[in-house]
Design a protein around this motif. Structure first.
Motif, short mmCIF file in Angstrom:
data_model
loop_
_atom_site.label_atom_id
_atom_site.label_comp_id
_atom_site.label_asym_id
_atom_site.label_seq_id
_atom_site.Cartn_x
_atom_site.Cartn_y
_atom_site.Cartn_z
N VAL A 46 0.94 -1.12 -0.15
CA VAL A 46 0.41 0.31 -0.18
C VAL A 46 1.07 1.49 0.30
O VAL A 46 0.49 2.47 -0.30
CB VAL A 46 -0.84 -0.16 1.10
CG1 VAL A 46 -2.18 -0.87 0.86
CG2 VAL A 46 -0.30 0.35 2.45
N GLY A 47 2.22 1.37 0.33
CA GLY A 47 3.30 2.15 0.54
C GLY A 47 2.81 3.07 1.26
O GLY A 47 2.03 3.05 2.28
N ASN A 48 4.40 3.43 1.94
CA ASN A 48 4.25 3.96 3.54
C ASN A 48 3.59 5.26 3.53
O ASN A 48 3.16 4.75 4.84
CB ASN A 48 6.41 4.77 3.92
CG ASN A 48 7.38 3.26 3.81
OD1 ASN A 48 6.61 2.32 4.17
ND2 ASN A 48 8.07 3.54 3.11
N ILE A 106 6.73 13.01 4.68
CA ILE A 106 5.35 12.25 5.57
C ILE A 106 5.16 13.45 6.21
O ILE A 106 3.90 13.76 6.62
CB ILE A 106 6.63 11.70 6.46
CG1 ILE A 106 6.35 9.54 6.08
CG2 ILE A 106 5.22 10.41 7.68
CD1 ILE A 106 7.68 8.66 5.97
N TYR A 107 5.31 14.71 7.16
CA TYR A 107 5.67 15.12 7.91
C TYR A 107 4.46 15.80 6.97
O TYR A 107 3.55 16.71 7.68
CB TYR A 107 7.02 16.05 8.35
CG TYR A 107 6.18 17.73 8.90
CD1 TYR A 107 6.04 17.05 10.02
CD2 TYR A 107 6.84 18.11 7.82
CE1 TYR A 107 5.43 19.24 10.19
CE2 TYR A 107 6.37 19.99 8.04
CZ TYR A 107 6.02 19.94 9.62
OH TYR A 107 5.29 21.54 10.25
N SER A 113 9.43 2.42 12.60
CA SER A 113 10.37 2.87 11.63
C SER A 113 9.88 2.56 9.99
O SER A 113 9.24 0.79 9.64
CB SER A 113 12.06 2.24 11.83
OG SER A 113 12.11 2.52 12.26
N ILE A 114 9.69 3.34 8.70
CA ILE A 114 9.08 3.17 7.79
C ILE A 114 10.13 2.51 6.93
O ILE A 114 9.93 1.69 5.68
CB ILE A 114 8.67 4.37 7.17
CG1 ILE A 114 9.69 5.32 6.77
CG2 ILE A 114 6.98 4.95 8.00
CD1 ILE A 114 9.10 6.12 5.83
N ASP A 115 11.27 2.64 7.43
CA ASP A 115 12.37 1.85 7.31
C ASP A 115 13.29 1.07 7.90
O ASP A 115 13.13 1.65 8.67
CB ASP A 115 13.00 2.65 4.95
CG ASP A 115 13.39 3.73 6.06
OD1 ASP A 115 13.74 3.59 7.33
OD2 ASP A 115 13.43 4.32 4.97
N LEU A 116 14.23 0.55 7.38
CA LEU A 116 14.99 -0.22 8.16
C LEU A 116 16.95 1.39 8.10
O LEU A 116 16.85 0.68 6.48
CB LEU A 116 15.50 -1.33 8.51
CG LEU A 116 15.29 -1.92 9.29
CD1 LEU A 116 14.49 -3.03 8.82
CD2 LEU A 116 15.05 -1.41 10.17
N PRO A 117 17.60 1.34 8.67
CA PRO A 117 18.54 2.10 7.92
C PRO A 117 19.75 1.71 8.10
O PRO A 117 19.65 0.32 8.14
CB PRO A 117 18.97 3.31 9.95
CG PRO A 117 18.77 2.65 10.85
CD PRO A 117 17.37 1.10 10.15
N PHE A 160 7.62 -1.22 9.19
CA PHE A 160 7.31 -1.53 8.18
C PHE A 160 8.07 -2.67 7.23
O PHE A 160 9.34 -1.83 6.93
CB PHE A 160 6.74 -0.32 7.71
CG PHE A 160 5.60 0.37 8.52
CD1 PHE A 160 5.03 -0.52 9.44
CD2 PHE A 160 4.78 1.54 7.97
CE1 PHE A 160 3.85 0.68 9.85
CE2 PHE A 160 4.09 2.51 8.64
CZ PHE A 160 3.35 1.77 9.80
N TYR A 161 7.29 -3.56 6.51
CA TYR A 161 8.40 -4.14 5.76
C TYR A 161 6.84 -4.75 4.33
O TYR A 161 5.82 -4.31 5.10
CB TYR A 161 8.59 -5.62 6.09
CG TYR A 161 8.52 -6.43 6.51
CD1 TYR A 161 7.43 -6.43 7.77
CD2 TYR A 161 8.26 -7.82 5.44
CE1 TYR A 161 6.89 -7.39 7.88
CE2 TYR A 161 7.42 -8.65 6.01
CZ TYR A 161 6.53 -8.86 7.09
OH TYR A 161 6.27 -9.80 7.33
#
Ligand code: AMP
Length: 455
Positions: free
Chosen positions: A226-228, A257-258, A315-319, A344-345
């Protein structure tokens, strides 16, 4: 229950701590304070939010001679934000120790402001390596010979940012060998080698195997495709967190996002390298005043910054530097409070999550729908694809085709159709039996290998 009065602390310190709301020492404090009071050099690896700043501030202030206007303790931090935080923890002690003077030297202020008022030297100085070196070494603004204690806070980050040249320069000017207190989230081999010239101590306080506090629960959330942004909005609607940090690795994602949450009227702010220094400081202040429900941020906020009562970290992604994940998650679950870290993944993007699992992070699994966050029993394991394809489909179809071709005739004999159907059914049965036999053989093979310990 242990209390600060069990340590060899002055009454003034115990009463100051109580007035500041600190009744009982945390484990890291119980371990570090008595040793640091004796002047020992120490190495400490402890989870974020464990009270490590006070574990060094308390003995430092106890050992300072407030009647001596001379620099006696120096705390080196890798970022302006961290230095300010330590300063804000130290400053309240001035109220209880009349002649105590604490100063902060970072590039937050002009150099001239840092240099002002140094005729009466602070006994405790906190700062970042570059600015400290500028003023202390290049400008000889303060005498370093009275330094009893040197603290290297977040030492792994000092190394990562290449600040050890500045730290070396400062250390060599101290003269006598000071007590050195090193705090670090991780203690890799390279760092230990780097520290060897400052510290001989074998004493290592380790806050346990977990790199983040044990009060954080870790969750992997399959957001499908669905997208972040959409996933985040669904998640916020379902979870409605009290105070939530949303981490994104890229500054552009932080801003996007903000903006998107702001348009939806969330009490939201952002914090990343995109902000000017002054904006960052103002934002941090408002965050600490609890003005927002959601803070969208980059990893700039993941290290050491103390924000009270964060309940959820997303975490919408991982660093790419996985180490940062621990710092992100450690923003919640601080000082005994419970926290949740949600990552999220989607199925195309599981590599870093798998690495964290290998490192021992105990994730559980969820699937995010539009209105529901449901437990995912399978998690990252390959979702089994159920095929409707029959095992001998190709062969079966060819044989039936041949059969029909063989029986093709211009004249339709009586009962022709019935006979053909019967022939086709016979072929189908043959393949059905073959399929059953194949699955029986597979089951037998599995049973055999299990009994013989092949699995
Ligand atoms: P730190 O690990 O230094 O980042 O500490 C995180 C938080 O713990 C700060 O908000 C401190 O105010 C709080 N803290 C430190 N020591 C104590 C204590 N003994 N009791 C309660 N809170 C504390």
């Amino acid at each position: 229950m242990a209390s600060f009065s069990a340590f060899n602390l002055s009454e003034r310190m115990v009463s100051a701590l109580n007035k500041m709301g600190y009744q009982e020492p945390s484990p890291v404090q119980s371990s570090i304070i008595p040793r640091a009071l004796r002047g020992e050099s120490l190495l400490c690896q402890s989870p974020t939010g464990s009270g490590k700043t006070h574990s060094y501030l308390i003995p430092i202030i106890e050992r300072i001679d407030v009647n001596l206007p001379r620099l006696q303790a120096l705390v080196v931090c890798p970022s302006r934000e961290l230095a300010r935080q330590v300063y804000e923890f130290a400053k309240p002690f001035e109220k209880y120790y009349q002649r105590l003077k604490v100063r902060l030297f970072t590039s937050e202020e002009d150099k001239s402001n840092n240099q002002a008022g140094l005729t009466s030297a602070p006994q405790l100085l906190i700062g970042t390596p570059g600015r400290l070196k500028d003023i202390l070494i290049d400008e000889y603004a303060l005498d370093l010979h009275g330094i009893k204690t040197l603290v290297l806070d977040e030492a792994d980050m000092l190394m990562e940012y290449g600040y050890f040249d500045d730290v070396d320069a400062i250390y060599t000017h101290i003269g006598s060998t000071p007590q050195v207190l090193v705090f670090s989230a991780t203690l890799q081999q390279g760092l230990k080698q780097q520290l060897a010239k400052y510290i001989e101590s074998d004493f290592l306080f380790s806050g346990g195997e977990d790199k983040t506090s044990g009060d954080v629960s870790h969750h992997l959330v399959d957001i499908k495709h669905v997208g972040n942004e959409a996933a985040l909005k669904n998640f916020l609607k379902i979870r409605n967190p009290y105070l939530c940090l949303v981490f994104a690795s890229k500054k552009a994602d932080v801003r996007a996002i903000y903006e998107s949450l702001r348009q939806d009227d969330y009490a939201v702010t952002m914090y990343s390298g995109d902000l000017e220094t002054r904006e960052r400081r103002a934002t941090l202040k408002k965050i600490k005043e609890n003005r927002y429900q959601i803070i969208v941020c980059s990893d700039l906020l993941s290290r050491g910054i103390d924000i009270q009562d964060v309940t959820d970290v997303i975490s919408i992604d991982l660093p790419s530097e996985l180490e940062y994940y621990y710092h992100r998650a450690g923003r919640s679950g601080r000082f005994g409070k419970k926290g949740d870290s949600w990552v999220f993944y989607n199925a195309d993007n599981t590599k870093r999550a798998k690495l964290l699992l290998e490192q021992g992070v105990k994730f559980d699994y969820y699937t995010l729908g539009k209105d529901e966050l449901s437990v995912d029993p399978v998690g990252l394991a390959k979702k089994k694809k159920y095929t409707t394809k029959k095992p001998f489909e190709g062969e079966e179809a060819t044989e039936i085709k041949k059969l029909k071709a063989r029986n093709k005739t211009d004249k339709v004999k009586p009962a022709y159709k019935k006979k053909l159907n019967w022939e086709v059914e016979r072929v189908k049965n043959k393949y059905r039996r073959k399929a059953i036999q194949k699955s029986v053989n597979r089951a037998k093979a599995r049973k055999y290998s299990k009994e013989n310990g092949d699995e």
